[in-house]
Design a protein around this motif. Sequence first.
Motif, PDB file in Angstrom:
ATOM      1  N   PRO A   1       0.808  -1.230   0.000  1.00  0.00           N
ATOM      2  CA  PRO A   1       0.000   0.000   0.000  1.00  0.00           C
ATOM      3  C   PRO A   1       0.837   1.274   0.000  1.00  0.00           C
ATOM      4  O   PRO A   1       0.421   2.301  -0.520  1.00  0.00           O
ATOM      5  CB  PRO A   1      -0.836  -0.109   1.270  1.00  0.00           C
ATOM      6  CG  PRO A   1      -0.166  -1.116   2.125  1.00  0.00           C
ATOM      7  CD  PRO A   1       0.590  -2.039   1.210  1.00  0.00           C
TER       8      PRO A   1
ATOM      9  N   TRP B   1      -3.470   1.330   7.837  1.00  0.00           N
ATOM     10  CA  TRP B   1      -2.714   0.440   6.939  1.00  0.00           C
ATOM     11  C   TRP B   1      -1.528  -0.164   7.696  1.00  0.00           C
ATOM     12  O   TRP B   1      -1.248  -1.348   7.576  1.00  0.00           O
ATOM     13  CB  TRP B   1      -2.163   1.203   5.750  1.00  0.00           C
ATOM     14  CG  TRP B   1      -3.168   1.734   4.808  1.00  0.00           C
ATOM     15  CD1 TRP B   1      -4.528   1.535   4.830  1.00  0.00           C
ATOM     16  CD2 TRP B   1      -2.920   2.585   3.680  1.00  0.00           C
ATOM     17  NE1 TRP B   1      -5.123   2.209   3.802  1.00  0.00           N
ATOM     18  CE2 TRP B   1      -4.166   2.864   3.084  1.00  0.00           C
ATOM     19  CE3 TRP B   1      -1.772   3.142   3.131  1.00  0.00           C
ATOM     20  CZ2 TRP B   1      -4.295   3.668   1.951  1.00  0.00           C
ATOM     21  CZ3 TRP B   1      -1.892   3.935   2.004  1.00  0.00           C
ATOM     22  CH2 TRP B   1      -3.129   4.199   1.417  1.00  0.00           C
TER      23      TRP B   1
ATOM     24  N   SER C   1      -2.716  -2.856   9.917  1.00  0.00           N
ATOM     25  CA  SER C   1      -3.566  -3.894   9.339  1.00  0.00           C
ATOM     26  C   SER C   1      -3.033  -5.261   9.736  1.00  0.00           C
ATOM     27  O   SER C   1      -1.834  -5.487   9.811  1.00  0.00           O
ATOM     28  CB  SER C   1      -3.632  -3.768   7.828  1.00  0.00           C
ATOM     29  OG  SER C   1      -2.388  -4.089   7.268  1.00  0.00           O
TER      30      SER C   1
ATOM     31  N   ARG D   1     -10.879  -3.222  -5.061  1.00  0.00           N
ATOM     32  CA  ARG D   1      -9.793  -2.255  -4.854  1.00  0.00           C
ATOM     33  C   ARG D   1     -10.310  -0.856  -5.182  1.00  0.00           C
ATOM     34  O   ARG D   1     -10.081   0.093  -4.465  1.00  0.00           O
ATOM     35  CB  ARG D   1      -8.596  -2.606  -5.748  1.00  0.00           C
ATOM     36  CG  ARG D   1      -7.710  -3.668  -5.141  1.00  0.00           C
ATOM     37  CD  ARG D   1      -6.520  -3.982  -6.014  1.00  0.00           C
ATOM     38  NE  ARG D   1      -6.905  -4.694  -7.221  1.00  0.00           N
ATOM     39  CZ  ARG D   1      -6.063  -5.084  -8.164  1.00  0.00           C
ATOM     40  NH1 ARG D   1      -4.781  -4.830  -8.060  1.00  0.00           N
ATOM     41  NH2 ARG D   1      -6.480  -5.740  -9.232  1.00  0.00           N
TER      42      ARG D   1
ATOM     43  N   THR E   1     -14.263   0.030  -0.862  1.00  0.00           N
ATOM     44  CA  THR E   1     -13.053   0.028  -1.697  1.00  0.00           C
ATOM     45  C   THR E   1     -11.790   0.146  -0.847  1.00  0.00           C
ATOM     46  O   THR E   1     -11.831   0.606   0.293  1.00  0.00           O
ATOM     47  CB  THR E   1     -13.056   1.193  -2.711  1.00  0.00           C
ATOM     48  OG1 THR E   1     -12.891   2.437  -2.000  1.00  0.00           O
ATOM     49  CG2 THR E   1     -14.325   1.244  -3.534  1.00  0.00           C
ATOM     50  N   ASP E   2     -10.669  -0.240  -1.461  1.00  0.00           N
ATOM     51  CA  ASP E   2      -9.367  -0.139  -0.778  1.00  0.00           C
ATOM     52  C   ASP E   2      -8.841   1.288  -0.768  1.00  0.00           C
ATOM     53  O   ASP E   2      -8.139   1.695   0.139  1.00  0.00           O
ATOM     54  CB  ASP E   2      -8.315  -1.006  -1.498  1.00  0.00           C
ATOM     55  CG  ASP E   2      -8.574  -2.486  -1.347  1.00  0.00           C
ATOM     56  OD1 ASP E   2      -9.512  -2.848  -0.627  1.00  0.00           O
ATOM     57  OD2 ASP E   2      -7.840  -3.283  -1.964  1.00  0.00           O
TER      58      ASP E   2
ATOM     59  N   THR F   1     -10.215   1.982   2.553  1.00  0.00           N
ATOM     60  CA  THR F   1      -9.981   1.095   3.706  1.00  0.00           C
ATOM     61  C   THR F   1      -8.562   0.520   3.700  1.00  0.00           C
ATOM     62  O   THR F   1      -8.111  -0.008   4.708  1.00  0.00           O
ATOM     63  CB  THR F   1     -10.951  -0.098   3.686  1.00  0.00           C
ATOM     64  OG1 THR F   1     -10.726  -0.827   2.477  1.00  0.00           O
ATOM     65  CG2 THR F   1     -12.390   0.347   3.778  1.00  0.00           C
TER      66      THR F   1
ATOM     67  N   SER G   1      -7.317  -2.242   2.714  1.00  0.00           N
ATOM     68  CA  SER G   1      -7.145  -3.685   2.487  1.00  0.00           C
ATOM     69  C   SER G   1      -8.440  -4.486   2.440  1.00  0.00           C
ATOM     70  O   SER G   1      -8.421  -5.706   2.615  1.00  0.00           O
ATOM     71  CB  SER G   1      -6.247  -4.258   3.585  1.00  0.00           C
ATOM     72  OG  SER G   1      -6.859  -4.034   4.851  1.00  0.00           O
TER      73      SER G   1
ATOM     74  N   SER H   1     -10.332  -5.490   0.010  1.00  0.00           N
ATOM     75  CA  SER H   1     -10.450  -6.513  -1.030  1.00  0.00           C
ATOM     76  C   SER H   1      -9.611  -7.745  -0.739  1.00  0.00           C
ATOM     77  O   SER H   1      -9.814  -8.801  -1.343  1.00  0.00           O
ATOM     78  CB  SER H   1     -10.086  -5.937  -2.401  1.00  0.00           C
ATOM     79  OG  SER H   1      -8.700  -5.685  -2.478  1.00  0.00           O
ATOM     80  N   THR H   2      -8.641  -7.629   0.177  1.00  0.00           N
ATOM     81  CA  THR H   2      -7.838  -8.804   0.547  1.00  0.00           C
ATOM     82  C   THR H   2      -8.243  -9.353   1.916  1.00  0.00           C
ATOM     83  O   THR H   2      -8.030 -10.519   2.205  1.00  0.00           O
ATOM     84  CB  THR H   2      -6.327  -8.468   0.552  1.00  0.00           C
ATOM     85  OG1 THR H   2      -6.125  -7.250   1.276  1.00  0.00           O
ATOM     86  CG2 THR H   2      -5.800  -8.299  -0.854  1.00  0.00           C
TER      87      THR H   2
END
Length: 603
Positions: free
Chosen positions: A460, A488, A491, A533, A551-552, A575, A577, A579-580
């Motif tokens: 990121p 981030w 995370s 993402r 969304t990321d 956010t 992360s 999507s992961t």
Amino acid sequence: MSKKFISPYDHKAPAGAEGWKELYPYYMVFQDNLKETEENKFFFCDSQHWPNVFKPFDAITVEFAVKCLGQYNTRQWLIPPANGIDFKIHNGYCYMSPVGVAPELIGDRVPQFLERAGFYFQNWNTLLDNWHVKVKGVIDEMEAVKFEPLPEVIDIEWVKNGVGLDPTYHLIQNYDKMIDLCYKTWMYHFEFLNLGYAAYLDFFGFCKETFPGIPDLSIAKMVQGVEVDLFRPDEELRKLSKLALELKLTDIISSNSLDAALVALGASAEGKQWIEAWENAKYPWFNFTTGNGFYSTDKYWIENLDIPFGYIQDYVSRLVNGENIDRPTEEIAAERDRITEEYRDSIPSAEAQAAFDGKLGLARVVFPYVENHNFYIEHWAMCVFWRKMRELSSVFVQTGFYDDIYDMFYFRREEIHQLLFDYGRGWAMGVPSIGPDYLPNEIARRKKIVDALSTAAPKPAFNEPPAVVTEPFTIMLWGITTDSVQSWLNSGETSNQLKGMAASAGKVEGIARVINSPEELGQLQLGEILVTRVTAPSWAPVFGKIKATVTDIGGMMSHAAIVCREYGLPAVTGTGSASTTIKTGDLIEVNGSTGEVVILKAA
């Protein structure tokens, strides 16, 4: 000791991607001799605009876009707190580092900015009308460019007219012209955009000062409910769907492929009426990509008509089920007016009310451009640009240089000159070109590198983040805030809760569907929550099916945030992360009013 992200110098490429740096220009990659300088800058991954690994040619989009963004901030408008944005490609992905203005220099820029930007604000509509003429002119110039294989023999008329040139001259000139027009397109892209953001930021700053504690979302709602051309492609599809219902053609449209449906429709007067409306909608509104216009592989509706037709089939089935497929424009406008009135009425002095009216008025005038430019540049102009580049590539395919029309994009834009000269040289001398023997192995080598880079997700961010993120564009567009950067860094510490921007109000629960590319949009089921993402504006036709978006990356002024507000959908952006962290099938709660996402139950 404060936490920091990994240094790009310590972040290795995946196996098989060795030698990746030579795919891009030297000034776009981190140089070893500048390690000390570059490690002192904070870089974040711009997966909002460039979510995929760049093929060498495709890097032209980030190069032109970010350079043109910078020149307006730094050299034309003199935006007081913000210069341009430094950027690098690392392991195939794009990283941004905003360049602030030294605090002691900001004051000197203010009067210059007011004079320069003021001229545009005072003459906005006239200048914008002229902008449309300029952009349409560039599109027409691009459309007029032709790429054809070199002839066996030069036309006799060229001899009789004493032209004194050969077709290789025009082939090379046309390629240069297309690159030149693409560059021009990106200059026009940013001519108004940064001012659109600046006017909104001015209003935003005024509100924050006048109404302590006002949520960012309330400020954004005061400029929502605008009619923008970016939504026209989706509106055209909804019109065509309603027309199908009205003309009793829903069975034909629902149960056939596009080609079969057009044949069947052509057999009746009603069907012919629908076909005429379909043809009229195509230009210019189907010059619309499922991606964002930044990649040579982006698919455009006009060249893949089954895509818009598929959306129409979806709308038709919802109409047949008695659903309302309209955007909730009246409710959104009513909410805008209610919030505006509430805050305006709380201002005690007439003078401050007048300032509020002036700043809000300007923000509303300029705001449509923040979305509209996207249709004219990323969608329409880039649609033509990529089509013409494929036209040139097909000349190389026809002459045996390589097999696949997309292979040209594994070369940097300046390397295309070598291919053109090689082709023209062999043609001129009456000997085979070298390309057919040399290029296939080189393309295979580069493909292997790009494919290897694509196996690893981007980090990121790199290096130490600033103690406080203050650069306004970074906050508004990308959603990079002091809080988001900290989340981030942390995370992985709490896995079932994510924090992002409260981008569009509302709170819902639903099943998550993680989407990594436009090709996967067909998997979305009615009532699911879209997790990705980043969304593209062209995903609007699926917004009627979903409950919310997460969304990321992305701030209050990202396309995902604006589109969700205009479609009345809760959204949490930026956010980092989602999507992961979230998996398809997870039951999640999305609170677009607070920016919180909770995984209630794992799939």
